[in-house]
Design a protein around this motif. Structure first.
Motif, PDB file in Angstrom:
ATOM      1  N   ILE A  82      -4.532   8.467   4.057  1.00 50.56           N
ATOM      2  CA  ILE A  82      -5.397   7.440   3.482  1.00 50.56           C
ATOM      3  C   ILE A  82      -4.509   6.565   2.604  1.00 50.56           C
ATOM      4  N   VAL A  83      -4.781   5.269   2.563  1.00 50.90           N
ATOM      5  CA  VAL A  83      -3.926   4.371   1.784  1.00 50.90           C
ATOM      6  C   VAL A  83      -4.692   3.695   0.661  1.00 50.90           C
ATOM      7  N   THR A  84      -3.947   3.367  -0.395  1.00 53.28           N
ATOM      8  CA  THR A  84      -4.484   2.653  -1.547  1.00 53.28           C
ATOM      9  C   THR A  84      -3.489   1.549  -1.920  1.00 53.28           C
ATOM     10  N   PRO A  85      -3.983   0.472  -2.542  1.00 52.49           N
ATOM     11  CA  PRO A  85      -3.069  -0.584  -2.991  1.00 52.49           C
ATOM     12  C   PRO A  85      -2.022  -0.011  -3.947  1.00 52.49           C
ATOM     13  N   SER A  86      -0.805  -0.542  -3.854  1.00 51.14           N
ATOM     14  CA  SER A  86       0.299  -0.062  -4.677  1.00 51.14           C
ATOM     15  C   SER A  86       1.029  -1.234  -5.310  1.00 51.14           C
ATOM     16  N   ALA A  87       1.416  -1.072  -6.565  1.00 54.62           N
ATOM     17  CA  ALA A  87       2.207  -2.092  -7.262  1.00 54.62           C
ATOM     18  C   ALA A  87       3.698  -1.826  -7.083  1.00 54.62           C
ATOM     19  N   GLU A  88       4.031  -0.730  -6.413  1.00 51.70           N
ATOM     20  CA  GLU A  88       5.424  -0.339  -6.209  1.00 51.70           C
ATOM     21  C   GLU A  88       6.151  -1.369  -5.335  1.00 51.70           C
ATOM     22  N   ALA A  89       7.315  -1.806  -5.776  1.00 48.13           N
ATOM     23  CA  ALA A  89       8.095  -2.783  -5.005  1.00 48.13           C
ATOM     24  C   ALA A  89       8.450  -2.196  -3.638  1.00 48.13           C
ATOM     25  N   TYR A 134     -16.462   6.598  13.384  1.00 49.77           N
ATOM     26  CA  TYR A 134     -15.495   7.704  13.336  1.00 49.77           C
ATOM     27  C   TYR A 134     -15.004   7.955  11.914  1.00 49.77           C
ATOM     28  N   GLU A 135     -14.745   6.892  11.164  1.00 51.03           N
ATOM     29  CA  GLU A 135     -14.177   7.042   9.824  1.00 51.03           C
ATOM     30  C   GLU A 135     -15.209   7.629   8.862  1.00 51.03           C
ATOM     31  N   VAL A 136     -14.787   8.613   8.074  1.00 53.68           N
ATOM     32  CA  VAL A 136     -15.686   9.263   7.118  1.00 53.68           C
ATOM     33  C   VAL A 136     -15.853   8.386   5.878  1.00 53.68           C
ATOM     34  N   SER A 137     -16.764   8.773   4.994  1.00 51.46           N
ATOM     35  CA  SER A 137     -17.132   7.934   3.851  1.00 51.46           C
ATOM     36  C   SER A 137     -16.009   7.737   2.825  1.00 51.46           C
ATOM     37  N   ASP A 138     -14.918   8.487   2.962  1.00 52.22           N
ATOM     38  CA  ASP A 138     -13.762   8.290   2.068  1.00 52.22           C
ATOM     39  C   ASP A 138     -13.069   6.958   2.346  1.00 52.22           C
ATOM     40  N   TYR A 139     -13.354   6.369   3.498  1.00 55.11           N
ATOM     41  CA  TYR A 139     -12.690   5.134   3.932  1.00 55.11           C
ATOM     42  C   TYR A 139     -13.645   3.946   3.903  1.00 55.11           C
ATOM     43  N   LYS A 140     -13.074   2.762   3.712  1.00 52.44           N
ATOM     44  CA  LYS A 140     -13.808   1.510   3.898  1.00 52.44           C
ATOM     45  C   LYS A 140     -12.904   0.587   4.709  1.00 52.44           C
ATOM     46  N   ARG A 141     -13.513  -0.332   5.470  1.00 53.18           N
ATOM     47  CA  ARG A 141     -12.755  -1.258   6.309  1.00 53.18           C
ATOM     48  C   ARG A 141     -12.540  -2.558   5.551  1.00 53.18           C
ATOM     49  N   VAL A 142     -11.267  -3.004   5.496  1.00 53.77           N
ATOM     50  CA  VAL A 142     -10.906  -4.275   4.872  1.00 53.77           C
ATOM     51  C   VAL A 142      -9.953  -5.021   5.795  1.00 53.77           C
ATOM     52  N   GLU A 143      -9.868  -6.328   5.594  1.00 56.67           N
ATOM     53  CA  GLU A 143      -8.923  -7.127   6.379  1.00 56.67           C
ATOM     54  C   GLU A 143      -7.660  -7.320   5.546  1.00 56.67           C
ATOM     55  N   VAL A 144      -6.500  -7.097   6.165  1.00 58.93           N
ATOM     56  CA  VAL A 144      -5.223  -7.253   5.466  1.00 58.93           C
ATOM     57  C   VAL A 144      -4.264  -8.086   6.294  1.00 58.93           C
ATOM     58  N   GLY A 145      -3.293  -8.667   5.609  1.00 61.21           N
ATOM     59  CA  GLY A 145      -2.188  -9.338   6.285  1.00 61.21           C
ATOM     60  C   GLY A 145      -1.109  -8.314   6.598  1.00 61.21           C
ATOM     61  N   TYR A 150       0.847  -1.206   0.000  1.00 57.67           N
ATOM     62  CA  TYR A 150       0.000   0.000   0.000  1.00 57.67           C
ATOM     63  C   TYR A 150       0.874   1.245   0.000  1.00 57.67           C
ATOM     64  N   SER A 151       0.327   2.336  -0.546  1.00 60.45           N
ATOM     65  CA  SER A 151       0.994   3.635  -0.470  1.00 60.45           C
ATOM     66  C   SER A 151       0.022   4.640   0.144  1.00 60.45           C
ATOM     67  N   GLN A 152       0.573   5.726   0.704  1.00 60.89           N
ATOM     68  CA  GLN A 152      -0.230   6.696   1.444  1.00 60.89           C
ATOM     69  C   GLN A 152      -0.421   7.994   0.673  1.00 60.89           C
ATOM     70  N   ASN A 153      -1.628   8.526   0.763  1.00 63.90           N
ATOM     71  CA  ASN A 153      -1.970   9.858   0.272  1.00 63.90           C
ATOM     72  C   ASN A 153      -2.654  10.595   1.420  1.00 63.90           C
ATOM     73  N   TRP A 154      -3.301  11.720   1.115  1.00 65.32           N
ATOM     74  CA  TRP A 154      -4.003  12.508   2.129  1.00 65.32           C
ATOM     75  C   TRP A 154      -5.411  12.799   1.654  1.00 65.32           C
ATOM     76  N   VAL A 155      -6.345  12.880   2.596  1.00 65.39           N
ATOM     77  CA  VAL A 155      -7.730  13.218   2.291  1.00 65.39           C
ATOM     78  C   VAL A 155      -8.148  14.374   3.208  1.00 65.39           C
ATOM     79  N   GLU A 156      -8.891  15.331   2.633  1.00 64.00           N
ATOM     80  CA  GLU A 156      -9.388  16.456   3.429  1.00 64.00           C
ATOM     81  C   GLU A 156     -10.603  16.014   4.229  1.00 64.00           C
ATOM     82  N   ILE A 157     -10.618  16.356   5.508  1.00 64.26           N
ATOM     83  CA  ILE A 157     -11.702  15.977   6.417  1.00 64.26           C
ATOM     84  C   ILE A 157     -12.606  17.193   6.637  1.00 64.26           C
ATOM     85  N   THR A 158     -13.915  17.002   6.456  1.00 63.24           N
ATOM     86  CA  THR A 158     -14.862  18.093   6.672  1.00 63.24           C
ATOM     87  C   THR A 158     -15.878  17.766   7.772  1.00 63.24           C
TER      88      THR A 158
END
Length: 117
Positions: free
Chosen positions: A64-71, A93-104, A41-49
């Motif tokens: 906020i994080v998104t899947p990344s193909a970067e080594a 607490y988490e705003v609608s920009d986020y979704k909950r997933v299970e990761v290793g 995953y890689s990290q970006n930023w999201v504005e909170i209102t």
């Protein structure tokens, strides 16, 4: 015998859920956790209102994080043991920009985490 709400749930945080003020506002206690990392995953930023989220975090932009193909892509953070009830509070607490997933995680544990929706 434990009630279902008392079973420990693993939650990984790379952002504001690590902040004591956010934990106290949402869980009524300070969480203790261990360092870990999510891979791929890689990290970006999201504005909170959302005013409630702004009030507890004190921050206008959250990571906020998104899947990344970067080594070697990895996100450092903390893994916390929480209750089902606290997981529901984290969902609220988490705003609608986020979704909950299970990761290793790098440690081999599996945990819930909030990623870009």
């Amino acid at each position: 015998m434990n009630r279902p709400t008392e079973h420990p749930v693993l939650l990984f945080s790379y952002g504001t859920l690590q902040d004591k003020s956010v934990q106290l506002a949402n869980f009524g206690r300070e969480l203790t956790g261990q360092q870990d990392a999510m891979l791929g995953y890689s990290q970006n930023w999201v504005e909170i209102t959302d005013p409630d989220v702004l009030a507890s975090s004190g921050k206008t932009h959250h990571p906020i994080v998104t899947p990344s193909a970067e080594a070697g892509a990895r996100i450092e953070g903390m893994v916390f043991r929480i209750t089902e009830q606290e997981l529901t509070a984290a969902d609220a607490y988490e705003v609608s920009d986020y979704k909950r997933v299970e990761v290793g995680l790098a440690s081999g544990l599996r945990a819930w985490v909030y990623v870009q929706a």
